[in-house]
Design a protein around this motif. Structure first.
Motif, short mmCIF file in Angstrom:
data_model
loop_
_atom_site.label_atom_id
_atom_site.label_comp_id
_atom_site.label_asym_id
_atom_site.label_seq_id
_atom_site.Cartn_x
_atom_site.Cartn_y
_atom_site.Cartn_z
N VAL A 68 -34.13 -48.42 -24.44
CA VAL A 68 -33.39 -48.22 -23.06
C VAL A 68 -33.78 -47.28 -22.21
N VAL A 69 -34.09 -45.90 -22.92
CA VAL A 69 -34.30 -44.95 -21.98
C VAL A 69 -35.99 -44.77 -21.81
N SER A 70 -36.75 -45.73 -22.50
CA SER A 70 -38.12 -45.65 -22.49
C SER A 70 -38.75 -44.33 -22.82
N LYS A 71 -38.31 -43.83 -23.88
CA LYS A 71 -38.76 -42.69 -24.43
C LYS A 71 -39.16 -42.72 -26.06
N ALA A 72 -40.21 -42.15 -26.36
CA ALA A 72 -40.62 -42.16 -27.70
C ALA A 72 -39.68 -41.60 -28.63
N PHE A 73 -39.58 -41.99 -29.78
CA PHE A 73 -38.75 -41.15 -30.97
C PHE A 73 -39.53 -41.07 -32.39
N HIS A 74 -39.99 -40.07 -32.59
CA HIS A 74 -40.87 -40.03 -33.95
C HIS A 74 -41.13 -38.62 -34.19
N GLN A 75 -42.22 -38.29 -35.35
CA GLN A 75 -42.19 -36.97 -35.73
C GLN A 75 -42.75 -36.02 -34.71
N ILE A 89 -25.54 -38.92 -25.71
CA ILE A 89 -25.98 -39.21 -27.03
C ILE A 89 -27.29 -38.27 -27.21
N THR A 90 -27.31 -37.74 -28.78
CA THR A 90 -28.52 -37.09 -28.96
C THR A 90 -28.81 -37.53 -30.25
N ILE A 91 -29.92 -37.70 -30.59
CA ILE A 91 -30.37 -38.08 -31.94
C ILE A 91 -31.43 -37.35 -32.39
N VAL A 92 -31.60 -36.73 -33.51
CA VAL A 92 -32.60 -35.68 -34.11
C VAL A 92 -33.21 -36.52 -35.30
N HIS A 93 -34.49 -36.46 -35.07
CA HIS A 93 -35.08 -37.21 -35.96
C HIS A 93 -35.09 -36.32 -37.50
N GLU A 94 -35.34 -37.07 -38.67
CA GLU A 94 -35.29 -36.48 -40.03
C GLU A 94 -36.42 -35.65 -40.14
N SER A 95 -37.54 -35.60 -39.36
CA SER A 95 -38.71 -34.78 -39.64
C SER A 95 -38.24 -33.22 -39.19
N VAL A 96 -37.19 -33.06 -38.75
CA VAL A 96 -36.76 -31.64 -38.23
C VAL A 96 -35.37 -31.57 -38.73
N ALA A 97 -34.60 -32.62 -39.05
CA ALA A 97 -33.29 -32.51 -39.61
C ALA A 97 -33.54 -32.73 -40.89
#
Length: 371
Positions: A68-75, A89-97
Protein backbone atom coordinates in the motif's frame (compact mmCIF):
# COMPACT_ATOMS: atom_id res chain seq x y z
CA UNK A 1 -1.03 6.83 -3.63
CA UNK A 2 0.29 7.29 -0.10
CA UNK A 3 -1.83 4.54 1.46
CA UNK A 4 -4.16 6.75 3.41
CA UNK A 5 -7.16 6.16 1.15
CA UNK A 6 -6.71 2.39 1.23
CA UNK A 7 -6.44 2.39 5.00
CA UNK A 8 -9.56 4.47 5.45
CA UNK A 9 -11.75 1.40 5.13
CA UNK A 10 -9.84 -0.33 7.95
CA UNK A 11 -11.73 -3.49 7.11
CA UNK A 12 -11.41 -7.01 8.43
CA UNK A 13 -9.91 -8.28 5.18
CA UNK A 14 -6.89 -6.02 5.62
CA UNK A 15 -6.38 -6.33 9.38
CA UNK A 16 -7.53 -9.91 9.90
CA UNK A 17 -7.46 -10.96 13.58
CA UNK A 18 -6.28 -7.45 14.51
CA UNK A 19 -9.50 -5.91 13.22
CA UNK A 20 -11.39 -6.49 16.47
CA UNK A 21 -8.84 -4.26 18.24
CA UNK A 22 -8.58 -1.69 15.45
CA UNK A 23 -12.35 -1.20 15.42
CA UNK A 24 -12.63 -0.94 19.21
CA UNK A 25 -12.37 2.74 20.20
CA UNK A 26 -11.69 1.72 23.79
CA UNK A 27 -8.29 0.33 22.72
CA UNK A 28 -5.55 2.89 22.12
CA UNK A 29 -2.46 0.75 21.43
CA UNK A 30 -1.99 -2.67 19.82
CA UNK A 31 1.51 -4.12 20.31
CA UNK A 32 2.68 -7.45 18.93
CA UNK A 33 6.11 -8.41 20.31
CA UNK A 34 6.79 -11.34 18.04
CA UNK A 35 4.82 -13.84 20.07
CA UNK A 36 1.92 -12.20 21.94
CA UNK A 37 -0.38 -9.20 21.60
CA UNK A 38 -0.46 -6.57 24.34
CA UNK A 39 -3.23 -3.99 24.43
CA UNK A 40 -3.69 -0.63 26.14
CA UNK A 41 -7.18 0.77 26.65
CA UNK A 42 -8.61 4.19 27.36
CA UNK A 43 -8.43 3.49 31.11
CA UNK A 44 -4.63 3.26 30.68
CA UNK A 45 -4.73 -0.43 31.57
CA UNK A 46 -2.25 -2.64 29.72
CA UNK A 47 -3.00 -6.32 29.35
CA UNK A 48 -2.18 -9.35 27.20
CA UNK A 49 -4.70 -10.61 24.66
CA UNK A 50 -5.49 -14.27 24.18
CA UNK A 51 -5.44 -13.80 20.39
CA UNK A 52 -2.45 -15.49 18.77
CA UNK A 53 -1.08 -14.28 15.43
CA UNK A 54 0.23 -16.92 13.06
CA UNK A 55 3.52 -16.41 11.25
CA UNK A 56 1.58 -16.62 8.01
CA UNK A 57 -0.70 -13.72 8.95
CA UNK A 58 2.20 -11.58 10.20
CA UNK A 59 3.94 -12.06 6.84
CA UNK A 60 0.75 -11.35 4.87
CA UNK A 61 -0.06 -8.24 6.91
CA UNK A 62 3.48 -6.89 6.45
CA UNK A 63 3.20 -7.44 2.69
CA UNK A 64 -0.16 -5.65 2.55
CA UNK A 65 1.21 -2.61 4.35
CA UNK A 66 4.37 -2.67 2.22
CA UNK A 67 2.35 -2.81 -1.00
CA UNK A 68 0.00 0.00 0.00
CA UNK A 69 2.76 2.46 0.89
CA UNK A 70 5.03 1.22 -1.93
CA UNK A 71 7.97 0.68 0.38
CA UNK A 72 10.31 -2.30 0.58
CA UNK A 73 10.47 -4.35 3.77
CA UNK A 74 13.33 -6.82 4.27
CA UNK A 75 16.73 -7.13 5.94
CA UNK A 76 18.10 -4.08 4.15
CA UNK A 77 14.93 -2.06 4.86
CA UNK A 78 13.92 -3.40 8.30
CA UNK A 79 11.53 -0.60 9.36
CA UNK A 80 8.13 -0.19 7.73
CA UNK A 81 5.84 2.70 8.64
CA UNK A 82 2.39 3.65 7.45
CA UNK A 83 -0.50 5.77 8.62
CA UNK A 84 -4.15 6.52 8.24
CA UNK A 85 -6.14 9.46 9.50
CA UNK A 86 -6.33 7.71 12.88
CA UNK A 87 -3.71 4.94 12.94
CA UNK A 88 0.08 4.89 12.99
CA UNK A 89 1.56 1.53 12.06
CA UNK A 90 5.16 0.49 12.62
CA UNK A 91 6.54 -2.95 11.71
CA UNK A 92 10.09 -4.02 12.61
CA UNK A 93 11.76 -6.86 10.73
CA UNK A 94 13.05 -9.90 12.59
CA UNK A 95 16.57 -9.20 11.31
CA UNK A 96 16.79 -6.39 13.86
CA UNK A 97 14.03 -7.46 16.27
CA UNK A 98 15.61 -10.63 17.63
CA UNK A 99 12.46 -11.48 19.58
CA UNK A 100 10.59 -11.74 16.29
CA UNK A 101 8.85 -9.42 13.85
CA UNK A 102 7.00 -6.77 15.83
CA UNK A 103 3.93 -4.72 15.00
CA UNK A 104 2.85 -1.55 16.75
CA UNK A 105 -0.46 0.14 15.95
CA UNK A 106 -1.13 3.40 17.76
CA UNK A 107 -4.46 5.15 17.50
CA UNK A 108 -5.04 8.86 17.32
CA UNK A 109 -8.77 9.34 17.40
CA UNK A 110 -10.48 12.56 16.23
CA UNK A 111 -11.70 13.53 19.65
CA UNK A 112 -10.20 14.41 23.03
CA UNK A 113 -10.24 11.47 25.42
CA UNK A 114 -9.75 13.62 28.50
CA UNK A 115 -12.39 15.79 30.12
CA UNK A 116 -12.09 18.15 33.06
CA UNK A 117 -14.08 15.71 35.14
CA UNK A 118 -11.96 12.70 34.23
CA UNK A 119 -8.71 14.60 34.82
CA UNK A 120 -9.77 15.55 38.33
CA UNK A 121 -11.31 12.18 39.09
CA UNK A 122 -8.31 10.16 37.94
CA UNK A 123 -5.67 12.36 39.57
CA UNK A 124 -4.28 13.70 36.30
CA UNK A 125 -4.04 17.12 37.93
CA UNK A 126 -5.65 19.23 40.63
CA UNK A 127 -8.37 21.80 40.01
CA UNK A 128 -5.85 24.60 40.57
CA UNK A 129 -3.38 23.18 38.04
CA UNK A 130 -6.18 22.74 35.51
CA UNK A 131 -7.24 26.36 35.90
CA UNK A 132 -3.66 27.57 35.75
CA UNK A 133 -3.07 25.94 32.37
CA UNK A 134 -6.43 27.02 30.99
CA UNK A 135 -5.55 30.59 31.91
CA UNK A 136 -2.14 30.20 30.24
CA UNK A 137 -3.93 29.44 26.97
CA UNK A 138 -6.40 32.31 27.42
CA UNK A 139 -3.48 34.64 28.21
CA UNK A 140 -1.82 33.51 24.96
CA UNK A 141 1.25 31.88 26.46
CA UNK A 142 3.46 29.57 24.41
CA UNK A 143 3.31 26.06 25.85
CA UNK A 144 5.59 23.05 25.50
CA UNK A 145 4.31 19.66 26.63
CA UNK A 146 7.10 17.29 27.63
CA UNK A 147 7.51 13.69 28.61
CA UNK A 148 8.76 10.32 27.47
CA UNK A 149 7.34 8.54 24.40
CA UNK A 150 3.77 7.34 24.82
CA UNK A 151 3.02 9.40 27.91
CA UNK A 152 0.25 11.40 26.22
CA UNK A 153 1.89 14.73 25.37
CA UNK A 154 -0.17 15.37 22.26
CA UNK A 155 -3.38 14.29 23.99
CA UNK A 156 -2.71 16.85 26.74
CA UNK A 157 -1.95 19.55 24.16
CA UNK A 158 -5.16 18.67 22.28
CA UNK A 159 -7.15 19.11 25.47
CA UNK A 160 -5.82 22.57 26.32
CA UNK A 161 -5.97 23.75 22.70
CA UNK A 162 -9.77 23.61 23.05
CA UNK A 163 -9.58 26.89 25.02
CA UNK A 164 -8.23 28.87 22.08
CA UNK A 165 -10.96 31.32 20.99
CA UNK A 166 -12.81 30.27 17.83
CA UNK A 167 -11.88 33.40 15.85
CA UNK A 168 -8.11 32.99 16.36
CA UNK A 169 -6.64 31.16 13.38
CA UNK A 170 -4.72 27.99 14.23
CA UNK A 171 -2.19 26.32 11.92
CA UNK A 172 -1.33 22.72 12.82
CA UNK A 173 1.85 21.15 11.47
CA UNK A 174 2.21 17.36 11.63
CA UNK A 175 3.73 14.42 9.80
CA UNK A 176 1.19 11.99 11.28
CA UNK A 177 -2.39 13.10 11.93
CA UNK A 178 -2.77 13.32 15.70
CA UNK A 179 -4.09 16.76 16.54
CA UNK A 180 -7.37 16.50 14.57
CA UNK A 181 -7.88 20.15 15.46
CA UNK A 182 -10.70 20.77 12.99
CA UNK A 183 -12.67 17.74 14.16
CA UNK A 184 -12.01 18.37 17.85
CA UNK A 185 -12.93 22.04 17.48
CA UNK A 186 -15.70 22.26 14.85
CA UNK A 187 -16.36 25.74 13.55
CA UNK A 188 -13.01 27.18 14.63
CA UNK A 189 -10.63 28.83 12.16
CA UNK A 190 -7.95 26.27 11.34
CA UNK A 191 -5.58 25.20 8.57
CA UNK A 192 -3.97 21.77 8.88
CA UNK A 193 -0.57 21.25 7.22
CA UNK A 194 0.91 17.79 6.69
CA UNK A 195 4.67 17.36 6.43
CA UNK A 196 5.92 14.98 3.73
CA UNK A 197 8.81 14.45 1.33
CA UNK A 198 7.87 17.61 -0.55
CA UNK A 199 7.46 19.92 2.45
CA UNK A 200 9.52 19.42 5.59
CA UNK A 201 8.87 20.91 9.02
CA UNK A 202 11.00 23.99 8.41
CA UNK A 203 9.18 24.77 5.16
CA UNK A 204 5.81 24.15 6.79
CA UNK A 205 6.59 26.60 9.60
CA UNK A 206 7.73 29.24 7.11
CA UNK A 207 4.59 28.68 5.05
CA UNK A 208 2.31 28.88 8.06
CA UNK A 209 3.63 32.36 8.89
CA UNK A 210 2.25 33.54 5.53
CA UNK A 211 -1.23 32.26 6.38
CA UNK A 212 -2.10 34.93 8.96
CA UNK A 213 -1.89 32.63 12.01
CA UNK A 214 -2.62 33.57 15.59
CA UNK A 215 -1.48 30.15 16.80
CA UNK A 216 1.03 27.68 15.37
CA UNK A 217 0.81 24.11 16.64
CA UNK A 218 3.82 21.88 15.94
CA UNK A 219 2.96 18.29 16.83
CA UNK A 220 6.51 17.46 17.92
CA UNK A 221 9.81 19.36 18.05
CA UNK A 222 12.48 16.91 16.94
CA UNK A 223 15.28 18.70 15.13
CA UNK A 224 16.37 21.94 13.47
CA UNK A 225 12.77 23.01 12.82
CA UNK A 226 12.72 24.23 16.42
CA UNK A 227 14.77 27.24 15.26
CA UNK A 228 12.03 28.32 12.86
CA UNK A 229 9.42 27.63 15.55
CA UNK A 230 11.15 30.02 17.96
CA UNK A 231 11.52 32.58 15.19
CA UNK A 232 7.80 32.27 14.52
CA UNK A 233 7.00 32.84 18.18
CA UNK A 234 9.24 35.92 18.15
CA UNK A 235 6.85 37.53 15.62
CA UNK A 236 4.01 37.40 18.14
CA UNK A 237 2.40 34.20 16.87
CA UNK A 238 1.47 32.00 19.82
CA UNK A 239 1.72 28.24 19.88
CA UNK A 240 2.12 24.81 21.36
CA UNK A 241 4.50 21.93 20.72
CA UNK A 242 5.69 18.70 22.33
CA UNK A 243 9.14 17.27 22.89
CA UNK A 244 10.83 14.38 24.63
CA UNK A 245 12.48 15.12 27.97
CA UNK A 246 12.12 13.96 31.56
CA UNK A 247 12.33 17.36 33.29
CA UNK A 248 11.00 20.79 32.34
CA UNK A 249 14.32 22.35 33.28
CA UNK A 250 15.96 20.43 30.43
CA UNK A 251 13.76 22.01 27.76
CA UNK A 252 16.17 24.85 26.85
CA UNK A 253 19.13 22.47 26.51
CA UNK A 254 17.07 20.04 24.43
CA UNK A 255 15.99 22.82 22.10
CA UNK A 256 19.51 24.23 21.79
CA UNK A 257 20.82 20.76 20.91
CA UNK A 258 18.05 20.27 18.34
CA UNK A 259 18.93 23.60 16.75
CA UNK A 260 22.41 22.35 15.93
CA UNK A 261 24.76 24.87 14.37
CA UNK A 262 22.07 26.96 12.71
CA UNK A 263 22.31 29.58 15.42
CA UNK A 264 24.80 30.25 18.19
CA UNK A 265 23.98 28.39 21.40
CA UNK A 266 23.86 31.52 23.57
CA UNK A 267 21.54 33.37 21.21
CA UNK A 268 19.32 30.32 20.82
CA UNK A 269 19.13 29.83 24.57
CA UNK A 270 18.20 33.47 25.14
CA UNK A 271 15.45 33.23 22.53
CA UNK A 272 14.04 30.11 24.17
CA UNK A 273 13.77 31.86 27.53
CA UNK A 274 12.21 34.86 25.78
CA UNK A 275 9.61 33.09 23.65
CA UNK A 276 8.81 29.77 25.34
CA UNK A 277 6.63 30.63 28.32
CA UNK A 278 5.36 27.43 29.93
CA UNK A 279 6.69 23.87 30.01
CA UNK A 280 4.49 21.04 31.27
CA UNK A 281 5.89 17.60 32.12
CA UNK A 282 3.59 14.58 31.98
CA UNK A 283 4.57 11.33 33.64
CA UNK A 284 3.03 7.93 33.97
CA UNK A 285 3.27 5.41 36.74
CA UNK A 286 2.03 1.88 36.93
CA UNK A 287 0.05 0.54 39.83
CA UNK A 288 1.33 -2.92 40.66
CA UNK A 289 -0.15 -5.52 42.93
CA UNK A 290 0.31 -9.21 43.66
CA UNK A 291 -1.25 -10.10 40.32
CA UNK A 292 1.41 -8.15 38.42
CA UNK A 293 1.20 -5.00 36.26
CA UNK A 294 -2.08 -3.16 36.27
CA UNK A 295 -3.46 0.27 35.55
CA UNK A 296 -1.16 2.96 34.19
CA UNK A 297 -1.73 6.45 35.63
CA UNK A 298 -0.75 9.59 33.79
CA UNK A 299 -0.43 12.90 35.60
CA UNK A 300 1.02 16.39 35.31
CA UNK A 301 4.24 16.25 37.30
CA UNK A 302 5.94 19.60 36.63
CA UNK A 303 5.12 23.07 35.36
CA UNK A 304 7.64 25.87 34.97
CA UNK A 305 7.68 29.40 33.62
CA UNK A 306 10.62 30.54 31.49
CA UNK A 307 11.60 34.19 31.53
CA UNK A 308 14.39 36.40 30.25
CA UNK A 309 14.64 39.51 32.38
CA UNK A 310 17.43 42.07 32.75
CA UNK A 311 19.69 40.00 30.44
CA UNK A 312 19.29 36.97 32.69
CA UNK A 313 17.44 33.71 32.02
CA UNK A 314 15.14 32.28 34.69
CA UNK A 315 13.27 29.01 35.07
CA UNK A 316 10.59 29.46 37.73
CA UNK A 317 9.29 26.13 39.03
CA UNK A 318 5.57 26.38 39.76
CA UNK A 319 4.61 22.71 40.13
CA UNK A 320 6.85 19.76 41.00
CA UNK A 321 5.78 16.21 41.77
CA UNK A 322 2.22 17.30 41.10
CA UNK A 323 2.23 19.94 43.86
CA UNK A 324 2.67 23.71 43.89
CA UNK A 325 6.14 24.68 45.04
CA UNK A 326 5.88 28.48 44.87
CA UNK A 327 4.38 31.08 47.17
CA UNK A 328 2.98 33.01 44.24
CA UNK A 329 3.23 33.17 40.49
CA UNK A 330 6.21 34.86 38.81
CA UNK A 331 5.45 38.56 38.56
CA UNK A 332 5.13 38.77 34.77
CA UNK A 333 2.90 35.71 34.58
CA UNK A 334 0.66 37.07 37.30
CA UNK A 335 0.40 40.39 35.49
CA UNK A 336 -0.73 38.51 32.39
CA UNK A 337 -3.48 36.87 34.40
CA UNK A 338 -4.50 40.18 35.96
CA UNK A 339 -4.81 41.68 32.48
CA UNK A 340 -6.84 38.64 31.44
CA UNK A 341 -9.13 39.17 34.42
CA UNK A 342 -9.73 42.82 33.57
CA UNK A 343 -10.27 42.04 29.90
CA UNK A 344 -12.77 39.27 30.49
CA UNK A 345 -14.17 40.18 33.92
CA UNK A 346 -13.18 36.81 35.36
CA UNK A 347 -13.45 36.16 39.06
CA UNK A 348 -10.08 35.23 40.52
CA UNK A 349 -9.41 32.58 43.13
CA UNK A 350 -7.39 33.74 46.10
CA UNK A 351 -8.18 30.89 48.49
CA UNK A 352 -4.98 29.36 49.82
CA UNK A 353 -6.88 26.81 51.87
CA UNK A 354 -7.86 24.96 48.68
CA UNK A 355 -4.23 24.73 47.51
CA UNK A 356 -2.21 22.71 50.05
CA UNK A 357 0.92 23.10 47.95
CA UNK A 358 1.03 26.84 48.61
CA UNK A 359 2.63 28.43 51.62
CA UNK A 360 0.24 29.93 54.17
CA UNK A 361 1.95 33.29 54.05
CA UNK A 362 1.84 33.59 50.26
CA UNK A 363 -0.79 34.79 47.89
CA UNK A 364 -1.76 33.05 44.73
CA UNK A 365 -3.93 34.73 42.19
CA UNK A 366 -4.53 34.41 38.50
CA UNK A 367 -6.92 31.47 38.37
CA UNK A 368 -10.15 32.02 36.51
CA UNK A 369 -12.98 30.63 38.55
CA UNK A 370 -15.25 30.32 35.55
CA UNK A 371 -14.86 30.30 31.79
Amino acid sequence: MDGTETFLSEDETFFGPLYRFVSDDNITDIDFNGSRIWLTNTDNTRYMSDVVLSAEFVEQFSNRVSNVVSKAFHQQQPILEAETDRLRITIVHESVAVSGRSICIRKSLPYVRMTEESMLREGYCSKEILKLLKNCVLAKKNLTFCGEPGVGKTECAKFFSQYIPANERVITIEDNPEWHYREVNPGKDCIELKVNDRMDYTQAIKTSLRLNPKWMMLSESRSVEVVKLIEGFSTGVRGMTTLHTDDVRKVPDRMVNMGGQIRSESRMENDIYSFIDIAVLIRRKEHRDAAGPGRVYRYIDQICYFERKDQTNYCHMIVDDGEFVCDQLPENLEKSFEALQMQNDFRVINDRSSSPGLRDHGTYRGFADSF
